[in-house]
Scaffold this active site. Structure first.
Site, mmCIF file in Angstrom:
data_model
loop_
_atom_site.group_PDB
_atom_site.id
_atom_site.type_symbol
_atom_site.label_atom_id
_atom_site.label_comp_id
_atom_site.label_asym_id
_atom_site.label_seq_id
_atom_site.Cartn_x
_atom_site.Cartn_y
_atom_site.Cartn_z
ATOM 1 N N ASP A 1 50.112 0.263 31.091
ATOM 2 C CA ASP A 1 51.104 -0.569 31.786
ATOM 3 C C ASP A 1 52.058 -1.241 30.808
ATOM 4 O OD1 ASP A 1 48.909 -2.271 30.907
ATOM 5 O OD2 ASP A 1 49.755 -3.873 32.131
ATOM 6 N N GLU B 1 46.715 -4.289 31.422
ATOM 7 C CA GLU B 1 46.442 -5.150 30.275
ATOM 8 C C GLU B 1 47.366 -6.353 30.285
ATOM 9 O OE1 GLU B 1 46.840 -6.718 26.122
ATOM 10 O OE2 GLU B 1 48.379 -5.889 27.408
#
Ligand SMILES: [Zn+2]
Length: 423
Positions: free
Chosen positions: A90, A185
């Site tokens: 991400d 994350e």
């Protein structure tokens, strides 16, 4: 030491340019992992590519985590620990990651870099003196309208290329290797869904750092406080002697934050307290405060300070009471890693073999490894070559990406040698 005879089937820069074009922005305040469905696109692509490269046990979990294994090339009596590598798919919610259009500035000859689609976005030598060391390198930037997503697609591309190199070069001597790509994350919720037991590594590294040569085995210890002042609401027309407006105590409290302990006045190893958002109301006013320090004693000191200041502010306003709730976010991985200094040392030695000068630096933040380390998987962080994360000025370079990849290839060989494998 064995050097790679066969080049990877695809270079790390080409992989990187492919991955950054896929929008994988995560989102705050979502109940599910992954927080955005777009992260599946990259996760599934990586799983397919791992299969094609010949990795074993490739799977994507229900939480959008990709896991794979590379078998050892050494058999025999020597026990070699299983090493893991992780990167996150991400990108930050702070800046859009849609329609990323990476620009490769070939053979950089120095000077500021103006980004073509928004000339107000300029990467300057004044702010990035390390650009002076990048003459002749190919610098990769955005067009100025999005983030680049080097954080952490540089780590993803380095790990994928490393897998490619290992699987095309069985003469490289290494023990069992695990790789994983994680979701969410940036919003801090993905790693809680990571299956350490199934991953099966003895220790691991996130590939999610910045400057070339850097290894991080120290992060913040992080807590967050919610400070609430309680008053009494009343109709303003008949409020005399009844209303107790909690906002005044709140304003007093915020104005008493020590100037020398704020993010805007600290750096390096200094911790901070940081009031960052809040709600004002007559009956109840709340402020959220981040507490950050590298030492547990420092963060406990901050917590005591916050409780004292809240009590003092409440006391200045008769009828107001204060409550302070503190939650732990993550802890400094060094508390655990200092018991296993060899894990950081392998990474530093690998950086040196890749032809760079290794150095360590504490991270004024957390990584996926902060939580993994305390859950039983010691996990320092390795550089990716990226700069200016979470911004339109984010950049990386060919050399940064190639050196990150090389470092991983050296690292698994160093672990094998340290376990007693004599090639
Ligand atoms: Zn990152």
């Amino acid at each position: 030491m064995t050097t790679a005879a066969q080049p990877p089937s695809e270079g790390v820069v080409d992989r990187f340019l492919r991955y950054v074009r896929i929008d994988t922005q995560s989102r705050e305040d979502q109940p599910t992992v992954p927080s955005t469905p777009t992260q599946w696109t990259l996760a599934r692509l990586l799983a397919n590519e791992l299969e094609q490269l010949g990795a074993h046990d490739v799977r994507v979990s229900e939480y959008c985590m990709v896991y794979a294994s590379i078998p050892a090339t050494i058999s025999g009596s020597v026990h070699i620990p299983t090493v893991g590598f992780l990167a996150h798919v991400d990108t930050s919610p702070a800046v859009t990651g849609a329609n990323v259009n990476p620009i490769v500035h070939r053979n950089y000859q120095g000077g500021d870099i103006t980004l073509p689609a928004d000339p107000s976005q300029v990467i300057t030598v004044a702010q990035h003196p390390d650009l002076k060391d990048m003459i002749g390198d190919d610098i990769i930037t955005t067009d100025g309208t999005t983030l680049l997503g080097s954080d952490d697609k540089a780590g993803v591309a380095a790990i994928m290329t490393f897998v490619d190199v290992l699987l095309h070069n069985p003469q490289i001597r290494h023990g069992p290797v695990r790789v994983a790509f994680t979701a969410d994350e940036e919003v801090g919720i993905g790693i809680d869904k990571f299956d350490i037991a199934a991953f099966g590594a003895d220790f691991a590294y996130t590939v999610d750092g910045d400057t070339m040569g850097e290894v991080n085995d120290e992060t913040w210890s992080a807590r967050s406080a919610t400070v609430t002042f309680h008053g009494t609401s009343a109709h303003p027309g008949t409020a005399k002697g009844v209303m107790v407006n909690s906002m005044y105590a709140m304003a007093d409290f915020v104005s008493h934050m020590p100037r020398e302990m704020l993010p805007e006045t600290t750096e390096g190893r200094q911790g901070f307290v940081h009031p960052y958002t809040g709600v004002l109301d007559i009956a109840q006013s709340t402020v959220k405060v981040l507490l950050r320090d590298f030492d547990v004693s420092g963060i406990e000191e901050q917590e005591r300070l916050l409780r004292r200041l809240a009590g003092e502010s409440a006391a200045r306003f008769p009828g107001v009471s204060a409550s302070v709730d503190v939650a732990e976010n993550y802890r400094n991985m060094k508390e655990v890693l200092r018991e296993h200094p060899e894990i950081t040392q392998y990474a530093l030695d690998a950086v040196r073999r890749a032809g760079l000068e290794p150095f360590t630096k504490p991270i004024r933040g957390g990584t996926d490894g902060s939580k993994l380390t305390f859950r039983g998987l010691p996990c320092p962080n390795i550089f990716t070559g990226g700069h200016e994360f979470h911004s339109k000025l984010e950049f990386n370079s060919r050399r940064g990406l190639e050196k990150a990849t090389e470092t991983l290839v050296h690292l698994v060989q160093i672990v094998a040698e340290s376990a007693g494998d004599a090639a």
